[in-house]
Structure formats: C-alpha cells, structure tokens
Design an enzyme around this catalytic site. Structure first.
Site, PDB file in Angstrom:
ATOM      1  CD  GLN A 177      -1.403  -0.120   3.642  1.00 17.71           C
ATOM      2  OE1 GLN A 177      -2.572   0.173   3.396  1.00 17.71           O
ATOM      3  NE2 GLN A 177      -1.014  -0.468   4.854  1.00 17.71           N
ATOM      4  CG  HIS A 199      -4.279   0.212  -0.417  1.00 14.20           C
ATOM      5  ND1 HIS A 199      -4.546   1.505  -0.050  1.00 14.20           N
ATOM      6  CD2 HIS A 199      -5.128  -0.560   0.299  1.00 14.20           C
ATOM      7  CE1 HIS A 199      -5.521   1.536   0.847  1.00 14.20           C
ATOM      8  NE2 HIS A 199      -5.901   0.289   1.074  1.00 14.20           N
ATOM      9  CG  ASP A 242      -9.493   0.305  -0.127  1.00 14.23           C
ATOM     10  OD1 ASP A 242     -10.681   0.566  -0.406  1.00 14.23           O
ATOM     11  OD2 ASP A 242      -9.114   0.040   1.033  1.00 14.23           O
ATOM     12  CD  GLU A 277      -9.696  -3.346   0.148  1.00 14.20           C
ATOM     13  OE1 GLU A 277      -9.842  -3.254   1.379  1.00 14.20           O
ATOM     14  OE2 GLU A 277      -8.565  -3.488  -0.393  1.00 14.20           O
ATOM     15  CG  ASP A 311     -12.235  -2.919   3.589  1.00 17.91           C
ATOM     16  OD1 ASP A 311     -12.181  -3.491   4.694  1.00 17.91           O
ATOM     17  OD2 ASP A 311     -11.622  -1.861   3.353  1.00 17.91           O
ATOM     18  CD  GLN A 333      -8.510  -5.387   4.199  1.00 10.15           C
ATOM     19  OE1 GLN A 333      -7.614  -5.189   4.999  1.00 10.15           O
ATOM     20  NE2 GLN A 333      -9.133  -4.410   3.583  1.00 10.15           N
ATOM     21  CE  LYS A 335      -9.501  -2.945   6.690  1.00  8.24           C
ATOM     22  NZ  LYS A 335     -10.012  -1.616   6.282  1.00  8.24           N
TER      23      LYS A 335
END
Length: 419
Positions: A177, A199, A242, A277, A311, A333, A335
């Site tokens: 990222q 990312h 994302d 994402e 996400d 994802q 997380k």
C-alpha cells in the site's frame, strides 16, 4: 506430548501504532488535508481531532517456565465507523488488561492455542469495551505461547496442526500500500517486484474523478510505469485499488453506472489483472451484501473479469460468512484487528476458501511490527490469496517485516520436516 505450560502473570505496555487513527466521517464531510494533518472538527465518538496518532498495547504473558509470549493490541486506521468498535486509548486498555483480565488468565494452560483463545475471548467480551482490540493482542500472545510450548516456535505450524490443514506451508503473494505517495512509492514497489500493488488510498472524490476519469488516467500511468521500470519482462503485477466506496458515489448509487466505470478501468488496465476493493458503500452490512451481489452479477453478465473485494461491513467472522454464502464478492479482506481474536481470522479465511471466495489477509497501516509478524503466520498456514505488507504507509518497512517473516517461517518449516 509437550509439558503443560501455564500463564503465571500478564503484563501490558502502552505503545504506538505505525500510522494514524483517522476520523473517516469527518474526512468524508470535508475536513481539509493540510500537510500530514487534517483541519476540521472530529465527528466520530472517541476522537478529539480528525487525525490522531495510532496507539497499541503490547501484551506480555509470563509463562510458568519463564518464557514471555508477546502480542500487540491494535485497531484500524478508520476506527469507529462501518460497524467497527470505537477507537481505544492505550493507557486505559493496558491498565484494564493488567488489572481486570490478568488475574483471570493466571493459571490458564497455553499448550492448545484455539481452546485458550476462545476461552479468553469470552472473558474479554464480558468486561471490555474495546473487545476486538484487546482480543487481537492477547490472542497473538497465546499463539506465540503455544508455539513455544510445542518446542518449535513456529506459529504457522500450530495453526496447521490445530485446524488440521493438510497442505504444506507455502509463500503467498504480498501486496503493498502506497498511502498518499501514489507515484514515488509505486516506483519502489515495481523495483522490488511486488506481486500486488498499489492499494492507492483512493479516499477522496477527486482521485476517482467524473465518471472515473482520474482513476482511469492513474491506471494508465501504472501500466506505463510498470513497463518502464520492471527488472524482468515476466513481471506482471496485479493492480489492486481500494476506492473507499467512491466509485459508487461517483455513479450516484447506480449499479449500472458503477459497473460502467469499473469496465472503463478494466479497459485501462489492459492485460493486467484488476481488483477493486470496496467499490461502493450501501450503509449497512445487509445492504452492502445485497448491493455488492448485484454489482458482481452485473459485471459477470457483461463478461468483466474484474474482481471486486468486500471490506467495509465485513468486520466479523459471521459477516465474512454472510458475504461468502451470498456470493456477494470475489474476494474478502480479512481485516485482522476488526475480527478480534486471531482464531476468528483463521476461521474466516477457511470459510472463504470453502465457498470459493478469495481471502485477502489484510489489516491496517496502524498496526505494529509484532502483529504483522504474527498474522504473517496465518497467511502462510492457510494459503491466502494475498497478504498485506504492513504496518505503516511507507511500504518499505512493512514489506520488509512481512516478507522476511514469511521467508523465515518457510525456512524453519523445511528444517522441521527434515528433522
């Protein structure tokens, strides 16, 4: 059979995370970026400013043989929104772990990680407000303790054994990222041949642009830069962006228009695989599942090969399960801080694989080196589709931590197999 080991004492030390806690609601409402800070008024409970230094708590389990097992409590950058618990404050959480949790864990056997993690999570649920952050750190320490008790110190092997995972430990693709450095840091990723990038942190409307034009131009730049800088003609990274729901916002909530924008991005990516994402935000878990499923069906019907990734609103193992069974996404994802105790992340990953959904072992830039190393073992043990280079937004440090820990684990596993 390894000798029983128990927890003798629990120690907690306040610390920092690797980036910031940001008030996402305030940013979306128009808080203005000024250098590394945001100007504006915080609106999410628990925040005094729009951007605050992220915090952590190191959990240290002193075992009956003198070994000290370690894990770090952490929370995500955008804490307190999207169904997540409010941000924690390290000094308060450390005190609570020592004074309220510690006495209840003393004497607990740590040889069986899963059993200890489940029992500890139940205790934490009873007494903590910051349940997931606390369980995240304590469970890491429990996994470290179980690996020590087993005599090999390899956390990935404990996971394989306790979840009866038959496939061998293998390297998994790492994705980087870039934070706000969407050009310079991409250069670093290309030079280091990172498998998945960048990312992008596409977190304001201007980065998407009208009908996605700004994002389309950025993808075009990515393709050209990869071709220019790659050290091998065989290097063909996956483009993972994302977009924080902003494609759907640019499409004014229209599924058809959202799909139109994504297909324009797919065309811009050419022969490079594209993953998007959180393409849209429907405002709640159930609405998110329904809307993502509609978008996925629309894209598939049009012949699109873009993978969409869930996400926001996939914050627990149950949430992940519901996204998977509904066929609402190509990937999810995981997380890790949001799921709390790390046994939940393991369960969620294996559940995704059961339903043919690709698990992305993520986390946050606001974590620590210790939590990144521990969750790396989850990735190699379960064979996730890709794994985030974390913590921090500088890329180099997180890539170093995760890649080196993965390589160490694989090398140790080789030696264990030969012995």
């Amino acid at each position: 059979m390894s000798a029983p080991l128990t927890i003798k004492k629990v120690i907690a030390s306040p610390g920092v995370g690797s980036f910031f806690f940001d008030d996402q609601a305030a940013i979306k409402a128009g808080a203005v970026r000024d250098g590394a800070a945001y100007m504006g008024t915080a609106v999410t409970p628990g925040f005094k400013a729009v951007r605050e230094p992220s915090e952590s708590v190191s959990v240290l389990l002193v075992l009956s043989d003198g070994y000290i097992a370690h894990g770090d409590c952490a929370s995500v950058q955008y804490t307190g929104v999207g169904g997540r618990e409010p941000r924690f404050h390290a000094a308060d959480l450390a005190r609570q772990i020592e004074e309220e949790l510690g006495p209840r864990l003393e004497g607990m056997r740590v040889n069986a990680f899963r059993q200890a993690a489940i029992a500890t999570e139940q205790i934490i649920d009873e007494i903590f407000q910051s349940k997931r952050a606390a369980a995240y750190g304590v469970s890491q320490a429990l996994l470290n303790a179980a690996a020590h008790a087993a005599g090999h110190h390899l956390m990935a092997q404990v996971i394989k054994d306790e979840w009866d995972i038959s496939k061998p430990l293998e390297a998994v693709p790492i994705y980087g990222q870039c934070g706000d450095e969407r050009y310079t840091t991409v250069d670093k990723m290309i030079l280091k041949s990172v498998p998945v990038l960048p990312h992008g942190l596409i977190n304001i409307p201007a980065l998407v642009g009208t009908d996605g034009i700004a994002l389309e131009e950025y993808i075009g730049w990515l393709r050209a830069r990869i071709a220019q800088l790659r050290v091998s003609d065989t290097y063909q990274p996956i483009i993972h962006l994302d977009v924080y729901g902003l494609i759907g916002a640019a499409a004014q909530g229209s599924i058809e228009q959202t799909a139109n924008i994504i297909q324009r991005l797919e065309k811009a990516a050419g022969d490079m695989e594209l993953r998007i994402e959180h393409p849209l935000d429907a405002g709640s878990r159930d609405a998110q599942i329904q809307t993502m499923a509609q978008l996925r069906q629309t894209l598939k019907a049009r012949g699109s090969k873009v993978s969409i990734i869930a996400d926001e609103w996939a914050n627990t193992a149950e949430d992940v399960h519901l996204f998977a069974v509904a066929g609402a996404t190509d990937m999810v994802q995981i997380k890790t801080p949001d799921l709390g105790s790390i046994h939940n992340s393991i369960d969620a990953i294996l559940d995704c694989q059961k339903y043919g959904i690709g698990p992305v072992l993520g986390g946050t830039c606001a974590e620590t080196d210790q939590s990144a190393r521990t969750t790396t073992h989850i990735g190699v043990a379960t064979g996730v589709s890709q794994m985030l280079a974390k913590p921090g937004m500088g890329f180099d440090e997180g890539y170093n931590i995760v890649l080196n820990e993965m390589n160490r684990a694989l090398r140790i596993a080789q030696l264990i197999e030969r012995s």
